[in-house]
Motif scaffolding. Structure first.
Motif, PDB file in Angstrom:
ATOM      1  N   GLN A  20      49.972  48.785  30.492  1.00  0.00           N
ATOM      2  CA  GLN A  20      48.600  49.219  30.264  1.00  0.00           C
ATOM      3  C   GLN A  20      47.628  48.610  31.263  1.00  0.00           C
ATOM      4  N   TRP A  21      47.936  47.405  31.764  1.00  0.00           N
ATOM      5  CA  TRP A  21      47.033  46.809  32.741  1.00  0.00           C
ATOM      6  C   TRP A  21      47.008  47.637  34.022  1.00  0.00           C
ATOM      7  N   ALA A  23      47.518  50.933  34.153  1.00  0.00           N
ATOM      8  CA  ALA A  23      46.756  52.136  33.833  1.00  0.00           C
ATOM      9  C   ALA A  23      45.259  51.844  33.860  1.00  0.00           C
ATOM     10  N   ARG A 256      48.439  56.799  29.962  1.00  0.00           N
ATOM     11  CA  ARG A 256      48.911  55.576  29.302  1.00  0.00           C
ATOM     12  C   ARG A 256      47.880  54.995  28.335  1.00  0.00           C
ATOM     13  N   LEU A 257      46.587  55.293  28.557  1.00  0.00           N
ATOM     14  CA  LEU A 257      45.533  54.723  27.731  1.00  0.00           C
ATOM     15  C   LEU A 257      44.858  55.804  26.904  1.00  0.00           C
ATOM     16  N   ARG A 261      39.263  54.445  25.241  1.00  0.00           N
ATOM     17  CA  ARG A 261      39.337  53.193  25.993  1.00  0.00           C
ATOM     18  C   ARG A 261      39.073  53.469  27.469  1.00  0.00           C
TER      19      ARG A 261
END
Length: 309
Positions: A20-21, A23, A256-257, A261
């Motif tokens: 996630q980082w 993305a 992915r997010l 967000r």
């Protein structure tokens, strides 16, 4: 501009296992592209190429480039009334954003543009029948209060845009809200169509809307002189590549997010615009304008946080 309110797209195997980082980093980089994009258009205007014609040409080049890169996904394309509607909304968004930031104060125009959550909430209630709720009402009031505070500090002395550039930023934000809601609706109506196809539609809309806007707004007498400079063509092609890359990075991050967000991360565009306008121009906001802008940014941030699961 990049849509951030589409329904969750199907992810490929590479992006599915992406942390996630990474993305989030993609979305921050994509937001940075739009936060600095006003400056090349000002350079082109200084060289004699009108902002709307530059926007149209950049959109056309970006649409062709995106179509070539994404050609393997064309088999998923599905036609409906949403396609031209999405293109027109994206074109108006881009035209208003570019014209406003070239001819007005960058941060005032951009903050008016970021009233988008207000219009998105209202349009989603009208078109998608999504409930607003009391939290949404409070956030809308916060954003609108910030806009009134910021606008009342301007030279016009009234709580509405005081120049054509500021009206352009406000209209661009409304069109961007339409773009987001239409993109979400397209994802619901055509779940098998790859979201990348909307990228081609968005840039095509920017090209088609930008050309008639150029006829109405630009001083075309200086265009031949601008085209005689090699730097003009290099910058136009370079901007098309950067815009396609920024859009692709945001779309990759969205795989992915959650979209809400991502909407929070997209507020980084304002940070980039604030820093770049402070370094590259003599424009400064008054304390009252900064306070009003802070309310708008806070409302946008809380809007995303309140919808996270």
């Amino acid at each position: 501009m990049t849509t951030i309110a589409s329904s969750a797209p199907s992810a490929d195997s590479a992006s599915h296992h992406e942390p996630q980082w990474a993305a989030a980093l993609f979305i921050l980089l994509g937001a940075s592209v739009w936060g600095i994009s006003w400056y090349p258009y000002r350079l082109l205007a200084g060289w004699g190429l009108g902002s709307m014609l530059a926007s149209s040409m950049t959109g056309a080049a970006a649409a062709v480039l995106a179509a070539v890169v994404l050609r393997r996904h064309f088999g998923t394309f599905q036609w409906s009334w949403l396609i031209p509607a999405l293109g027109i909304a994206a074109g108006i968004t881009n035209a208003g954003f570019v014209w406003g930031t070239v001819h007005g104060t960058v941060m005032r125009v951009l903050l008016l543009f970021y009233l988008t959550p207000v219009w998105t909430a209202l349009l989603a209630r009208l078109w998608l029948h999504e409930r607003l709720g009391w939290r949404g009402g409070v956030l809308l009031a916060l954003a609108l209060s910030g806009a009134v505070m910021m606008l009342w500090s301007g030279e016009a002395g009234t709580p509405w845009p005081g120049s054509a550039a500021e009206w352009a930023g406000l209209i661009a934000g409304l069109a961007f809200a339409c773009n987001n809601v239409l993109s979400r609706l397209a994802g619901q109506r055509h779940p098998t169509m790859r979201p990348e196809m909307r990228t081609v539609v968005v840039f095509t809309g920017c090209a088609l809307v930008g050309f008639p806007a150029a006829l109405l707004l630009d001083g075309v007498h200086a265009v031949p002189a601008a085209f005689s400079q090699g730097n003009t063509w290099l910058l136009l092609v370079g901007m098309a590549c950067v815009l396609v890359g920024g859009n692709a990075m945001v779309q990759r991050g969205l795989q992915r997010l959650p979209a809400n967000r991502a909407a929070l991360l997209m507020l980084f565009e304002i940070v980039v615009a604030a820093v770049s306008s402070a370094l590259l121009t003599a424009e400064r906001l008054s304390p009252q304008e900064m306070a009003g802008g802070a309310c708008i940014i806070l409302a946008g941030a809380l809007s995303g946080l309140s919808r996270r699961k």
